[in-house]
Structure formats: structure tokens, C-alpha cells
Design an enzyme around this catalytic site. Structure first.
Site, mmCIF file in Angstrom:
data_model
loop_
_atom_site.group_PDB
_atom_site.id
_atom_site.type_symbol
_atom_site.label_atom_id
_atom_site.label_comp_id
_atom_site.label_asym_id
_atom_site.label_seq_id
_atom_site.Cartn_x
_atom_site.Cartn_y
_atom_site.Cartn_z
ATOM 1 N N ARG A 125 0.776 -1.251 -0.035
ATOM 2 C CA ARG A 125 0.192 -0.060 0.019
ATOM 3 C C ARG A 125 1.027 1.179 0.069
ATOM 4 N NH1 ARG A 125 -2.799 -3.297 3.688
ATOM 5 N NH2 ARG A 125 -4.593 -3.988 2.696
ATOM 6 N N LYS A 147 3.093 11.294 -11.429
ATOM 7 C CA LYS A 147 2.190 10.393 -12.268
ATOM 8 C C LYS A 147 3.262 9.042 -12.475
ATOM 9 C CE LYS A 147 -0.446 13.299 -15.147
ATOM 10 N NZ LYS A 147 -0.776 13.977 -16.368
ATOM 11 N N GLU A 189 10.265 18.624 -24.892
ATOM 12 C CA GLU A 189 9.312 18.792 -23.568
ATOM 13 C C GLU A 189 9.817 20.176 -22.755
ATOM 14 O OE1 GLU A 189 6.952 17.373 -22.339
ATOM 15 O OE2 GLU A 189 6.911 15.241 -23.325
ATOM 16 N N LYS A 231 7.459 22.930 -13.696
ATOM 17 C CA LYS A 231 6.621 21.743 -13.396
ATOM 18 C C LYS A 231 6.177 21.686 -11.980
ATOM 19 C CE LYS A 231 5.204 17.221 -14.381
ATOM 20 N NZ LYS A 231 5.598 16.040 -15.043
ATOM 21 N N GLU A 241 -4.327 17.185 -11.748
ATOM 22 C CA GLU A 241 -4.891 17.516 -12.819
ATOM 23 C C GLU A 241 -6.384 17.650 -12.803
ATOM 24 O OE1 GLU A 241 -2.663 15.718 -16.346
ATOM 25 O OE2 GLU A 241 -4.516 16.042 -17.486
ATOM 26 N N ARG A 245 -2.828 21.791 -14.369
ATOM 27 C CA ARG A 245 -1.671 20.748 -14.711
ATOM 28 C C ARG A 245 -2.120 20.180 -16.038
ATOM 29 N NH1 ARG A 245 0.915 15.855 -11.198
ATOM 30 N NH2 ARG A 245 2.124 15.252 -12.788
ATOM 31 N N ASN A 249 0.166 19.385 -20.855
ATOM 32 C CA ASN A 249 -0.452 18.413 -22.145
ATOM 33 C C ASN A 249 -0.262 19.491 -23.304
ATOM 34 O OD1 ASN A 249 -0.676 16.261 -20.590
ATOM 35 N ND2 ASN A 249 -2.724 16.953 -20.045
ATOM 36 N N HIS A 252 0.192 17.594 -26.719
ATOM 37 C CA HIS A 252 0.069 16.256 -26.457
ATOM 38 C C HIS A 252 -1.278 15.575 -27.050
ATOM 39 C CE1 HIS A 252 3.518 16.820 -23.887
ATOM 40 N NE2 HIS A 252 3.558 15.466 -23.449
ATOM 41 N N HIS A 256 -0.281 12.593 -29.250
ATOM 42 C CA HIS A 256 -0.618 11.304 -28.808
ATOM 43 C C HIS A 256 -1.322 10.725 -30.220
ATOM 44 C CE1 HIS A 256 -1.075 11.928 -24.302
ATOM 45 N NE2 HIS A 256 0.276 11.728 -24.578
ATOM 46 N N HIS A 270 8.032 9.853 -28.739
ATOM 47 C CA HIS A 270 7.231 10.858 -27.961
ATOM 48 C C HIS A 270 7.545 12.177 -28.164
ATOM 49 C CE1 HIS A 270 4.363 12.173 -24.965
ATOM 50 N NE2 HIS A 270 5.375 12.646 -24.298
HETATM 51 N N1 GLY Z 1 3.559 15.018 -18.076
HETATM 52 C C1 GLY Z 1 2.497 15.704 -17.914
HETATM 53 C C2 GLY Z 1 2.083 15.556 -16.341
HETATM 54 O O1 GLY Z 1 3.194 15.369 -15.479
HETATM 55 O O2 GLY Z 1 1.238 16.002 -16.077
#
Ligand code: GLY
Length: 374
Positions: A125, A147, A189, A231, A241, A245, A249, A252, A256, A270
């Protein structure tokens, strides 16, 4: 000069889950110094991949003398970020008797960081983990912000959890071992941060981006630091998000779809998809009258100077038509209530999230970009 060398620190402010990102050269050799205070006993589990292990594991092990280190070396590549890869990692951690108070260390790029972070999130956990990102993309994006996850056979990053690391060590010296193509893809990025929220940083990249690519350590440290600062600020405002956040993107939604259209293959990395996606986002913004008409050309000129793909014409092989690309975009997980989310911009450094974009305009931007392919 021997002894202490300089590094910079960016703090991610998340209350009790706050942590530092240290940025500098040769930090890998100082891992023991940074990690030792976090250990409840001299024991550490390292997760890495075969390519990274060959390049950097001996240095990491030397830096951890006095600490009992168990290492799991996984196959390199996106396929490792799978249910099978997760099962293997979690079972190995259990067999290695990594407990609630121990630490998992991810040494690698985005695949290893996402997988090891998710394994740490669900092991007993939740076990703490440290990231040592080895690619530019991981240093400026995936290692920061918590993430974690794996891919489902139905799509990328569909299974995962928010689980913040307790420390990130971004050793910019490790970037020397990246291939020129991988380095440039990661740079997309970096440029994204300027494009989304810091016009001054983008201007600096226009003059100093080539130094970042060519290996100037100070330029690299500045690029990584500013990216991580931005960031960190955004993640501190919106960890899960719900709002801001999503600005991360930028490029993206288009990117994507292009990755899906090219089968997530070597045809398009990517970061390359993100660069082309950023250009398409600015072209859409210009077509909607949101930003000046000459802004997309400025973005393309910068990516051309860096040697990054910037146009649909730069993607080899065939692509779906505009409707085909739109339907791939609609499958993106950021669709809500049938509306497609786009990050658009009023200028360089002025991105915002829109759910109102006229899909007819998006389709004509895509059709025009496709028509310019040879
Ligand atoms: N890569 C986008 C984020 O971390 O929200």
C-alpha cells in the site's frame, strides 16, 4: 577541486509529501550522501533496465557503498511498462523483502520511472521511492510530479496512480550518453515549458538551445532547472490534474494521435510527436484568431534550428487523413462530455485549456498540414 560540487535544488511543495529535485553534474556519484538520511536501515532496491545498467549501474553501486543494494534489471523499452513488467517488479520487491520503511530507487528513463514508481505505490500500500532520471525527457517531465503507471493493451498510461517520489536526482552529466535523436526528443518537453508559460525562457532557448543540445553543462542545468521549476509550480497548484496541470499537455492531444497513427514506433518518438503537436496547437490558435499569425512560424524555426521534427511532413511513411487523426484525438483520455480538450495559446508563453475549440478549424489545420507532405 575535490569534495563538494555545486548543484541546484527545486522544491516541489506538496505539504507532507514535499520533496527536492537536485540538479547538477556528477550527482550520481553522490547518491549515497543524499539517500542515506532517508533509509531506515542500510538497504535499497534499485530498478533499472539493461541499457541504463550497462552505462550507469557500476557508478551507482560505487556511490552506495555500505548500503546493501538489490537490483532488478529489466528489458529496455516501452513493452516493459506492462502488466507483466509490473508483476515481475512487484513480486521481485516482495521476494527481496522490501518493507514499508524501505526505499525503491528508479534508475532510468520514463519507462523505468513510471513502472518503478507504480510498483512502489502499490507495494504494501505504498513504499517511498527515489528517481534518478537518465533521459532529458525524464529529467524535465516524467520523474517530477508523481504520475506513475503502466500501459494497457488498449492504450498508454491507462493504469496508474499518483505517487510522489521522496527525492529526484537529475544528474545532467548522464545526458551525455543519450543518442542525438533521443536528446532532441527530450528537448521538445523543455521547449514546451517556454511555449506554455514563460516567453523569456523560450527566448533564452532560441539563443542557447543549441548549447543545451551540444552538451554545455551550465546551459543543460539551466534548461532542466527552469523546466523543473515550472513543473513543480504547476504540480503544487494542481497535483491531480483538475485544472492547470493539463497545461503540461500542450502539444500532447495532437502528439498522442500521431504516436498512435505511427504505431508507437521508431517512426516517431514521443518528444518528436510533442514538438509537432506544439506546432499544430499554435497553428490552431492562429487559425482561431487567438494568437498572431506569425507565431507558429517562430516555433517551427526554433525546432528546425534544434534539428527536431516540426511538421507532419517530417514523419516518414503514410498517415491517416484529417478525419482519421481527429478520431484518434477523440480517443485521448482527456475527452470529457464529448468535448475535446485542447491546450491553445494567445502567444508564446500564454497557453490555456480550451474545451470550446471548433473541430472544423482543427480539421482544416490538420488537412493543410497533411497537404504539405510530399
Ligand atoms: N507529463 C504531464 C504531467 O506530468 O502532468
Amino acid at each position: 577541486m575535490s569534495g563538494i560540487r555545486k548543484f541546484e535544488t527545486v522544491r516541489v511543495e506538496l505539504g507532507r509529501r514535499s520533496y527536492d529535485i537536485h540538479i547538477g553534474a556528477d550527482l550520481l556519484d553522490r547518491t549515497g550522501e543524499f539517500v542515506a538520511p532517508l533509509l531506515s536501515r542500510p538497504r535499497l532496491a534499485v530498478i533499472t533496465d539493461e541499457n541504463v545498467a550497462a552505462l550507469h549501474l557500476p557508478r551507482l553501486e560505487a556511490a552506495l557503498s555500505g548500503i546493501e543494494v538489490s537490483t532488478l534489471t529489466l528489458p529496455a523499452g516501452e513493452a516493459t511498462k506492462s502488466w507483466a513488467g509490473l508483476e515481475r517488479t512487484v513480486e521481485w520487491l516482495i521476494e527481496s523483502r522490501i518493507g514499508r520503511d524501505d526505499l525503491v530507487l528508479a534508475l532510468g528513463g520514463g519507462v523505468i520511472g513510471d513502472l518503478a514508481g507504480f510498483a512502489a505505490a502499490i507495494l504494501r500500500r505504498g513504499v517511498r521511492f527515489v528517481q534518478i532520471p537518465t533521459s532529458l525527457l525524464a529529467q524535465v517531465d516524467s520523474s517530477v510530479g508523481g504520475k506513475t503507471g503502466i500501459n494497457s493493451p488498449l492504450g498508454k498510461n491507462l493504469v496508474g496512480a499518483f505517487h510522489q517520489p521522496v527525492l529526484v536526482l537529475a544528474d545532467v552529466g548522464l545526458l551525455d550518453s543519450l543518442s542525438p535523436r533521443e536528446l532532441r526528443a527530450g528537448y521538445a518537453e523543455v521547449a514546451k515549458y517556454g511555449l506554455l508559460g514563460d516567453a523569456e525562457f523560450f527566448s533564452w532557448l532560441e539563443s542557447s538551445g543549441p548549447d543545451v543540445i551540444e552538451g554545455d553543462p551550465a546551459a543543460r542545468a539551466r534548461a532542466v532547472r527552469r523546466s523543473c521549476e515550472m513543473k513543480a509550480e504547476i504540480v503544487a497548484r494542481d497535483e491531480t490534474e483538475e485544472g492547470d496541470r493539463a497545461l503540461l499537455n500542450l502539444g500532447h492531444t495532437f502528439g498522442h494521435a500521431l504516436e498512435a497513427a505511427t504505431g508507437y514506433s521508431e517512426r516517431l518518438l514521443h518528444g518528436e510527436a510533442v514538438a509537432i503537436g506544439c506546432v499544430l496547437a499554435f497553428e490552431t490558435s492562429a487559425a482561431l484568431g487567438l494568437c498572431e499569425a506569425d507565431v507558429p512560424a517562430r516555433v517551427i524555426a526554433h525546432f528546425d534550428r534544434i534539428g527536431l521534427k516540426a511538421r507532419l511532413a517530417d514523419i516518414p511513411g503514410t498517415l491517416p487523413d484529417a478525419d482519421g487523426l481527429l478520431s484518434l484525438m477523440a480517443q485521448d483520455k482527456k475527452v470529457r462530455d464529448g468535448r475535446m480538450a485542447f491546450v491553445l495559446a494567445r502567444g508564446i508563453g500564454e497557453a490555456f485549456l480550451s474545451r470550446e475549440a471548433d473541430l472544423g478549424v482543427v480539421r482544416s489545420v490538420l488537412a493543410r498540414a497533411l497537404a504539405s507532405r510530399p
